[in-house]
Write an enzyme that holds these catalytic residues in place. Structure first.
Site, PDB file in Angstrom:
ATOM      1  N   HIS A 185      -7.368 -29.058 -33.488  1.00  0.00           N
ATOM      2  CA  HIS A 185      -8.307 -28.037 -33.035  1.00  0.00           C
ATOM      3  C   HIS A 185      -9.180 -28.543 -31.888  1.00  0.00           C
ATOM      4  CE1 HIS A 185      -6.913 -25.594 -36.276  1.00  0.00           C
ATOM      5  NE2 HIS A 185      -7.410 -26.380 -37.215  1.00  0.00           N
ATOM      6  N   LYS A 202       0.830  -1.208   0.000  1.00  0.00           N
ATOM      7  CA  LYS A 202       0.000   0.000   0.000  1.00  0.00           C
ATOM      8  C   LYS A 202       0.859   1.251   0.000  1.00  0.00           C
ATOM      9  CE  LYS A 202      -3.654   2.400   2.558  1.00  0.00           C
ATOM     10  NZ  LYS A 202      -4.692   2.307   3.605  1.00  0.00           N
TER      11      LYS A 202
END
Length: 526
Positions: A280, A140
């Site tokens: 695929h 922070k």
């Protein structure tokens, strides 16, 4: 905004002590005061470094078996104070709080503890509290504080200190803060996931997933899409844990297809040699045989056209004979539990062919989640494992023993074919696969047509679907799809059942002389 911030004091509290002495010596060379806890401070002192104990800073000893040691204003105030805020500075002076400019923390090994099968109490004790609290505080306040949570960043920190004479840049601190917040988020995810399992709560009010960056990619499914590969820490054998022996980096589509191939071939773990060829994300051929080479050839002969540029997965270590067959056509990836030196040497001549080995097969029965993103959320479900179905013969004619073996084979493959899925199988190998059609009849026809094309290419007198069995991933809503399979020569059918028209479909099967079994379960794959 503050850019360069010199480091005067560093707090070190780590469970993974790799690389720490080298880093600490580098810090000491810039006059940084070192503060540390327990075992870390003892190790640093043994290396000849001057270290101040956290207990000296807080005025309190470590207590409650180490559960309480850094949760103190003298620590969190030192991390959170804004150095350009007069009120913060006055508060620090009033309470004797000295700033901490660098936090080096890595967390208790919770995930490793769970992976080892530790009991509940041991897992609880390996939930870090002070570490995440300090990391969040330092992150922070990254305008002023540098926070390092991963030993892999130690070298970069040393480079920063050298480049800026003992200081760090704002851009560097921002990047480390991002890493730190992601680290605590992933840690909390691991704890919440474990606890959900402990109390058998599959769908808690909030559910999160975490990943660790594995590699960046040139692009995703298409060149205009950005992509990266993350691992989830599950250690499940597969493409994420595999060793790549040769070839360029795997692409997004390579990874997706290789995973599909290996999950399919894992259905045949512990059985005869098996091979799955994927294109695929759909199987274009699956075969079993007495040897791996023959299994590959049987898979390849299902659809030679689609196999070009495909992914090959094997359920046993790759041998030289099989490797010799595979390199006869262009193949993108081969994945197997292992590979002989002779096989590796054969592949070495094909620089674009990737070879992956995993050391084992994924356990098809192991629990896990599958999820799919949708607009505004995501869907979560169990991995698709339903075990061997309880088969119910619903026609006058029952399958023979050989047909039943092929039906179960076809059923395993159909689970991995995109819906609507139709799979023809004969003698332990696919002979036709129909995938991803909006109509089940179309899937049935496409699979049969592919089989006819291969019969012509191989010089066969008749289509291999004659005398085959057929699997459907979901029920036949009308007799038309089933009758299309019968016209192609199928003699036995496996399907879930459950249609409002089951009676009509069964009657049509009887009239066509088909044997048919119901599974009572379906395998949609979208």
């Amino acid at each position: 905004m503050t850019n360069l911030v010199p480091i005067g004091r560093a707090l070190i509290s780590v469970s993974d002590k790799s690389g720490l002495i080298e880093l600490s010596r580098a810090l000491a060379s810039y006059g940084v005061e070192l503060i540390s806890t327990g075992g870390t401070s003892n190790m640093l002192r043994a290396a000849g470094l001057k270290v101040r104990d956290v207990a000296e800073v807080t005025g309190f000893p470590e207590m409650m078996d180490g559960r309480v040691k850094t949760l103190h204003p003298n620590i969190h105030g030192a991390l959170l104070a804004l150095r350009d805020d007069d009120e913060h500075l006055l508060a620090m002076a009033a309470h004797g709080i000295e700033p901490i400019d660098l936090l080096i923390v890595n967390l208790y090994p919770f995930e490793e503890t769970v992976a080892k099968g530790a009991d509940h109490a041991t897992c609880i004790e390996n939930i870090d509290i002070g570490g995440p609290a300090m990391i969040r505080a330092a992150s922070k306040n990254h305008r002023f504080v540098t926070v390092v949570t991963d030993p892999s960043d130690y070298g970069t920190l040393i480079d920063q200190l050298k480049a800026h004479d003992g200081a760090t840049s704002l851009a560097f601190r921002q990047k480390l803060a991002l890493t730190a917040y992601a680290k605590t988020a992933a840690y909390d995810t691991a704890v919440s996931t474990w606890l959900a399992g402990e109390i058998k709560e599959p769908f808690p009010r909030n559910k999160s997933f975490a990943g660790t960056f594995r590699q960046g990619m040139r692009y995703g499914e298409n060149p205009h899409q950005r992509a990266a590969f993350y691992t989830d820490g599950s250690r499940r054998e597969g493409v994420a844990t595999a060793r790549q022996w040769q070839g360029k980096e795997l692409s997004y589509n390579n990874i997706n297809d290789t995973d599909a191939a290996f999950e399919l071939v894992a259905e045949f773990a512990g059985g005869a040699p098996a091979c799955a060829i994927i294109k695929h994300a759909n199987p274009c051929g699956v075969g079993t045989a007495g040897s791996l080479r023959e299994a590959y050839l049987r898979a390849y002969h299902c659809d030679q056209t689609s196999a070009f540029g495909g992914i090959v997965a094997l359920n046993q270590p790759l041998d030289a004979e099989t490797a010799e067959e595979i390199v006869k056509i262009f193949t993108e990836v081969v994945i197997a539990p292992g590979a002989s030196d002779e096989a590796k040497a054969i592949f070495a001549a094909k620089k674009n062919l990737r070879l992956l080995t995993t050391g084992g097969l994924p356990d098809a029965k192991s629990p896990g989640w599958a999820f799919k993103q949708v607009a505004g959320g995501f869907l979560v479900q169990d991995r698709d494992f339903a075990g061997v179905p309880e088969l119910k013969v619903v026609t006058k004619k029952a399958p023979t023993e050989a047909q039943m073996a092929d039906l179960l084979f076809a059923w395993k493959v159909a689970k991995h074919v995109k819906s609507n899925a139709i799979v023809y199988v004969k003698d332990g190998a696919t002979v036709g696969v129909g995938a991803g059609q909006m109509s089940r009849v179309d899937s049935t026809r496409i699979a049969a047509r592919k089989a006819e094309d291969m019969a012509e290419a191989l010089g066969l007198a008749a289509s291999p679907t004659i005398g085959s069995v057929v699997a459907s991933d979901a029920f036949f809503p009308f007799p038309d799809g089933l009758l299309t399979a019968a016209e192609a020569g199928a003699v036995a059918v496996i399907q879930p059942g459950g249609s409002m028209n089951d009676d009509k479909v069964i009657a049509a099967a009887d009239e066509a002389g088909l044997a048919m079994v119901f599974t009572g379960q379906r395998h949609f794959r979208h």
